[in-house]
Enzyme design. Structure first.
Site, short mmCIF file in Angstrom:
data_model
loop_
_atom_site.label_atom_id
_atom_site.label_comp_id
_atom_site.label_asym_id
_atom_site.label_seq_id
_atom_site.Cartn_x
_atom_site.Cartn_y
_atom_site.Cartn_z
N TRP A 30 -50.69 19.72 72.98
CA TRP A 30 -50.08 21.02 73.28
C TRP A 30 -50.95 21.74 74.33
O TRP A 30 -52.18 21.69 74.25
CB TRP A 30 -49.99 21.87 72.00
CG TRP A 30 -49.54 23.26 72.29
CD1 TRP A 30 -48.27 23.64 72.60
CD2 TRP A 30 -50.35 24.43 72.39
NE1 TRP A 30 -48.23 24.98 72.87
CE2 TRP A 30 -49.50 25.49 72.75
CE3 TRP A 30 -51.71 24.67 72.21
CZ2 TRP A 30 -49.96 26.80 72.93
CZ3 TRP A 30 -52.17 25.97 72.39
CH2 TRP A 30 -51.31 27.01 72.74
N ASP A 69 -37.14 36.37 75.23
CA ASP A 69 -37.67 35.19 74.52
C ASP A 69 -37.62 35.45 73.02
O ASP A 69 -36.83 36.27 72.54
CB ASP A 69 -39.10 34.90 75.05
CG ASP A 69 -39.52 33.44 74.88
OD1 ASP A 69 -39.91 33.07 73.76
OD2 ASP A 69 -39.44 32.66 75.85
N ASP A 70 -38.47 34.81 72.28
CA ASP A 70 -38.49 34.85 70.82
C ASP A 70 -38.53 36.30 70.30
O ASP A 70 -39.15 37.17 70.91
CB ASP A 70 -39.77 34.12 70.36
CG ASP A 70 -39.69 33.70 68.92
OD1 ASP A 70 -38.76 34.12 68.22
OD2 ASP A 70 -40.58 32.93 68.50
N TRP A 99 -34.04 26.62 75.25
CA TRP A 99 -33.88 25.87 74.00
C TRP A 99 -35.24 25.31 73.61
O TRP A 99 -35.72 24.36 74.21
CB TRP A 99 -32.86 24.75 74.20
CG TRP A 99 -32.63 23.83 73.04
CD1 TRP A 99 -33.52 23.43 72.09
CD2 TRP A 99 -31.40 23.17 72.71
NE1 TRP A 99 -32.94 22.57 71.20
CE2 TRP A 99 -31.63 22.39 71.56
CE3 TRP A 99 -30.13 23.16 73.29
CZ2 TRP A 99 -30.63 21.60 70.98
CZ3 TRP A 99 -29.15 22.36 72.71
CH2 TRP A 99 -29.41 21.61 71.56
N ASP A 100 -35.82 25.89 72.57
CA ASP A 100 -37.18 25.53 72.17
C ASP A 100 -37.15 24.59 70.97
O ASP A 100 -36.15 24.48 70.26
CB ASP A 100 -37.93 26.82 71.82
CG ASP A 100 -39.42 26.71 72.07
OD1 ASP A 100 -39.92 25.57 72.16
OD2 ASP A 100 -40.09 27.76 72.16
N MET A 101 -38.27 23.94 70.70
CA MET A 101 -38.41 23.04 69.53
C MET A 101 -39.90 22.99 69.24
O MET A 101 -40.64 22.30 69.93
CB MET A 101 -37.89 21.66 69.92
CG MET A 101 -37.62 20.70 68.79
SD MET A 101 -39.11 19.85 68.26
CE MET A 101 -38.47 18.62 67.19
N ASP A 150 -46.85 25.40 77.82
CA ASP A 150 -47.19 26.77 77.40
C ASP A 150 -48.45 27.24 78.10
O ASP A 150 -48.77 28.43 78.09
CB ASP A 150 -47.42 26.83 75.89
CG ASP A 150 -46.13 27.06 75.14
OD1 ASP A 150 -45.10 27.33 75.78
OD2 ASP A 150 -46.15 26.98 73.90
C1 GLA Z 1 -42.94 28.23 72.26
C2 GLA Z 1 -42.57 28.23 73.72
C3 GLA Z 1 -43.03 29.52 74.35
C4 GLA Z 1 -42.40 30.69 73.65
C5 GLA Z 1 -42.70 30.63 72.18
C6 GLA Z 1 -41.92 31.66 71.42
O1 GLA Z 1 -44.30 28.15 72.07
O2 GLA Z 1 -43.10 27.12 74.37
O3 GLA Z 1 -42.73 29.55 75.72
O4 GLA Z 1 -41.00 30.65 73.87
O5 GLA Z 1 -42.39 29.36 71.62
O6 GLA Z 1 -42.15 31.61 70.06
#
Ligand code: GLA
Length: 795
Positions: free
Chosen positions: A197, A369-370, A480-482, A553
């Protein structure tokens, strides 16, 4: 063109030839993969297939002969007879292995490529051609079709295998690799991309020796740790590398986004093969009578221009034949993403303030975002509850989205569709939808569990929730995150359906693809950017739907130089999403000049992840200027070729270049959505020079040859936003009324006119500190310096 010539099959796409033969026992063997040789006759093929048998001391496949599979290059190996390497295919019946002898029974040559299975795959194309080799073991009642597809000038062979059970009882498939790349001589290094990561895709180069080397993922995604892309290049000290061997390089990739395994084996005779496919450790498939299983596609690339040439082969191929054609050549929105700007502290008010600032700068798309849904004030709740948090958006998310649009921007939102929080309404209603063992302990990542996407009802439920949000907010963009790996993979749905749990990972990822399929069909104009805790699922399977992926990230520009350089060995620049982010870096604490951040982020899809209100480094005019620079480079980013000139893994002075002849793409599909893009007719080149640490007198006369330039004259100058009028005219078509200005601070380098021949052979001068004595050499003073030089052909 594909021809059958005697026992040989010759596939030639104009750039490469791939030749295979049917061996004495009917097994398909490999002969050649390399530069195109369109006119070969049967006697030439016999000559190429000629070699010294090494079968003394081996077990023979045919009694009374010297024929053994041990010294052959096998196209789809099985285990249990005379080949002793890991098999591509293995099957069992009631726990007993089947020792298959798959022999050739016939072939088909099909014009055009059709969609042959669900999920991601290389695109239909009337000019493609496929060879299907039919193989069977009549005693074991198993049939295998090997398919090989070539696209004109693609320099790529697309392989897959379809396995059919002809017996009247079920069989278990335990290994079903997609294909094998055979290489006939020695002295190869294996290059692959490893990481973690925030440190994705670091280049690893290992000398191959007899035995097996493996790269793999078992995380449930293609992973941060390994990427399915890998390449073979001649090791510098191999004799062939001094023999004008045309700098041959091979690459492999897999159109699959879950657990995979790629292994490079060298056997006792020095034969090298790379086999790649679904990871057998977490795979098993019950083949009912007359049922078939088709493997994901494996892509085999070949270049005679070494690793860098190989990167251009795979980039062009992915763009022209795999990546979502609705977007691949389309101008992309420059986004401002709220994550690093406000994290979870978002509300209607602070977001609107940010959005107003963004609109002043010419940003195209505002992405929340989140944190916008359920009651998600931290990362420990609400995944699965995809409805807006009314506390944060008291006037409604749809009203908020309207305000964003009224500022002249598109609206985007973050989703993590495959996840469920234990603290969520969804978990209250459907705890059985979480992936976890029926009893006992289970692991939790980022306070969340994984949703059981092997269950079609779960996919449908999430789809419906997303549709509601997409429609009510008129959404233009989805991230779209995971965010977590899959552990204790147990599906209550599969148990209930009496399907094997070993089918889980495959069914899960095809559930993910099914959701992608539904969304891209229902909303073809919504751009979906892929993400998996940064770049943890950066692979051809995801690119089939998502034309761009959040690269990492880690937005520290120094670390990004490496991550982007390595990622672009395997994937086109237009798939790398790069943002200028907070200062100092939120990941590493490092500080940079804003020029350095920008000049790193510009080689990809450019955007921001920045609190524009608190960040005083940039004025709106600065940002408009930066976006202008991106727009100037964008046609070359979408259509052009990328050159890796000096590696940040090896040099303190990395350099890259982007070149577009103004004409490509020749083979790009013309769709309604990309026909209106602004296409330059002019050649364009952009060279990125970087200095990570300041060092004096490192090179006497630093210059960088640019092998892609033609003869003629080039105007050379630092990249500036296209001066007002031209950029305005180009953008007017899509963004009526948008203004731009050039805020690039001029460096001490005057425009010059230099001959292409000179730049090609002797090189473009690097902007380095040179004791102050050299005229007209822009100077890098200090750490983390960068400059993009633009070259325009003027005659
Ligand atoms: C992941 C994504 C980030 C952000 C966070 C939000 O880590 O890679 O860019 O969107 O989630 O929780």
């Amino acid at each position: 063109m594909i021809r059958q010539q005697g026992r040989f099959f010759h596939l030639c796409d104009g750039a490469i030839s791939y030749i295979l033969e049917i061996l004495d026992d009917g097994t398909p063997g490999h002969v050649y993969f390399g530069a195109a040789m369109a006119d070969l006759e049967l006697e030439d093929l016999e000559y190429m297939a000629r070699r010294c048998g090494k079968s003394t001391g081996t077990v023979k496949a045919i009694a009374g002969t010297s024929f053994s599979l041990a010294d052959q290059m096998l196209e789809y190996p099985v285990y249990g007879t005379t080949s002793f390497l890991e098999p591509a295919l293995a099957m069992e019946q009631e726990g007993m292995p089947l020792y298959l002898r798959l022999a050739y029974t016939g072939f088909e040559i099909r014009d055009g490529k059709e969609k042959s299975m669900p999920g991601p795959q290389t695109r239909p194309d009337p000019k493609a051609q496929s060879l299907i080799l039919h193989l069977a073991d009549r005693d074991a009642q198993v049939e295998v079709d090997l398919s090989y597809t070539i696209y004109m000038q693609g320099a790529t062979v697309v392989r897959s295998a379809k396995i059919t059970n002809l017996a009247n009882c079920p069989r278990n498939l335990t290994h079903a690799a997609s294909g094998v790349l055979n290489v006939r001589d020695t002295g190869w290094n294996w290059i692959h991309l490893n990481g973690s990561w925030a440190r994705e895709r670091q280049i690893v180069e290992q000398a191959l020796v007899p035995g097996t080397a493996v790269i793999e993922s078992l995380t449930g995604a293609s992973s941060h740790q390994c990427n399915p892309w890998n390449a073979l290049v001649k090791s510098p000290d191999s004799p062939a590398s001094c023999q004008g061997d045309n700098n041959l390089a091979y690459g492999c990739n897999l159109v699959y986004s879950s657990n995979f395994k790629a292994q490079a084996d060298i056997n006792e005779f020095g034969l090298l093969r790379v086999m790649e496919g679904i990871h057998p450790l977490t795979f098993g498939w019950t083949l009912q009578p007359l049922a078939s299983f088709q493997t994901p596609e494996m892509l085999l690339f070949c270049s005679i221009e070494g690793l860098d040439g190989l990167s251009r082969v795979s980039s062009r191929f992915l763009r022209d034949h795999l990546i979502n054609p609705n977007f691949v050549y389309k101008r992309r929105p420059v986004c401002l993403n709220s994550w690093e700007a406000v994290y979870f502290t978002l509300n209607e008010q602070n977001l609107l303030e940010l959005a107003r600032e963004a609109a002043k700068c010419g940003i195209d798309c505002f992405v929340v975002d989140d944190g916008w849904f359920g009651h998600r004030d931290l990362d420990n709740s609400s995944l699965g509850d995809w409805y807006p948090d009314q506390k944060k958006f008291p006037s409604g998310l749809d009203a908020f989205a309207r305000q964003i649009r009224s500022l002249g921007m598109q609206f985007g939102l973050w989703f993590e569709p495959e996840m469920i929080s234990e603290d969520s309404e969804l978990y209250g209603k459907h705890p059985q939808w979480a992936v976890k063992p029926p009893a006992g302990q289970y692991s939790v990542g980022r306070s969340q569990l994984v949703l059981d996407f092997s269950c079609p009802e779960v996919v449908e439920y999430i789809f419906r929730q997303m549709c509601q949000v997409i429609e009510s907010t008129k959404l233009s963009y989805i991230k779209w995150d995971m965010n977590r790996s899959i552990t204790e993979a147990y599906s209550q749905y599969l148990a209930q359906e009496k399907e094997g749990q070993k089918e889980f990972f495959y069914r899960y990822i095809y559930g993910v693809y099914a959701l992608y399929e539904k969304l891209t069909e229902a909303y073809p104009d919504v751009l979906i950017e892929g993400c998996a805790a940064g770049g943890g699922r950066f692979d051809p399977g995801i690119l089939y739907y998502s034309p761009q992926i959040w690269t990492s990230d880690n937005t520290d520009a120094f670390d990004r130089l490496k991550i982007q350089y390595a990622t672009s060995l395997a994937y086109p620049l237009s798939t790398l999403s790069n943002h200028i982010s907070q200062f100092p870096s939120h990941q590493t604490g490092r500080t940079f000049t804003s020029e350095f951040q920008k000049d790193v982020a510009l080689f990809g899809i450019f955007g921001y992840e920045l609190n524009l209100i608190e960040d005083h480094r940039f004025s709106p005019a600065d940002l408009t200027g930066q976006i202008g620079q991106y727009r100037q480079m964008e046609p070359a980013i979408l259509h052009g070729d990328f050159y890796h000139l000096a590696s940040p893994f090896a040099s303190n002075e990395p350099a890259v270049a982007l070149y577009w002849d103004g004409k490509r793409p020749q083979s790009a599909p013309k769709t309604a959505s990309n026909s209106h893009q602004v296409l330059s007719k002019q050649e364009q080149a952009f060279v990125g020079f970087y200095q990570t640490l300041s060092s004096l007198h490192s090179i006497y006369r630093p210059a960088l040859p640019l092998p892609f330039l033609a003869d003629g004259q080039y105007l050379i100058q630092p990249l500036q936003a296209q001066s007002s009028m031209q950029l305005h005219l180009d953008l007017e078509e899509e963004n009526p009324g948008k203004q731009t200005s050039d805020s690039q601070s001029a460096r001490n380098m005057e425009p010059e006119v230099i001959r292409g021949q000179l730049l090609r052979h002797d090189g473009l001068r690097k902007p380095v500190k040179n004791n102050g004595s050299n005229r007209n050499v822009a100077q890098f003073i200090g750490d983390f310096q960068a400059m993009i030089i633009e070259l325009k052909k003027i005659g």
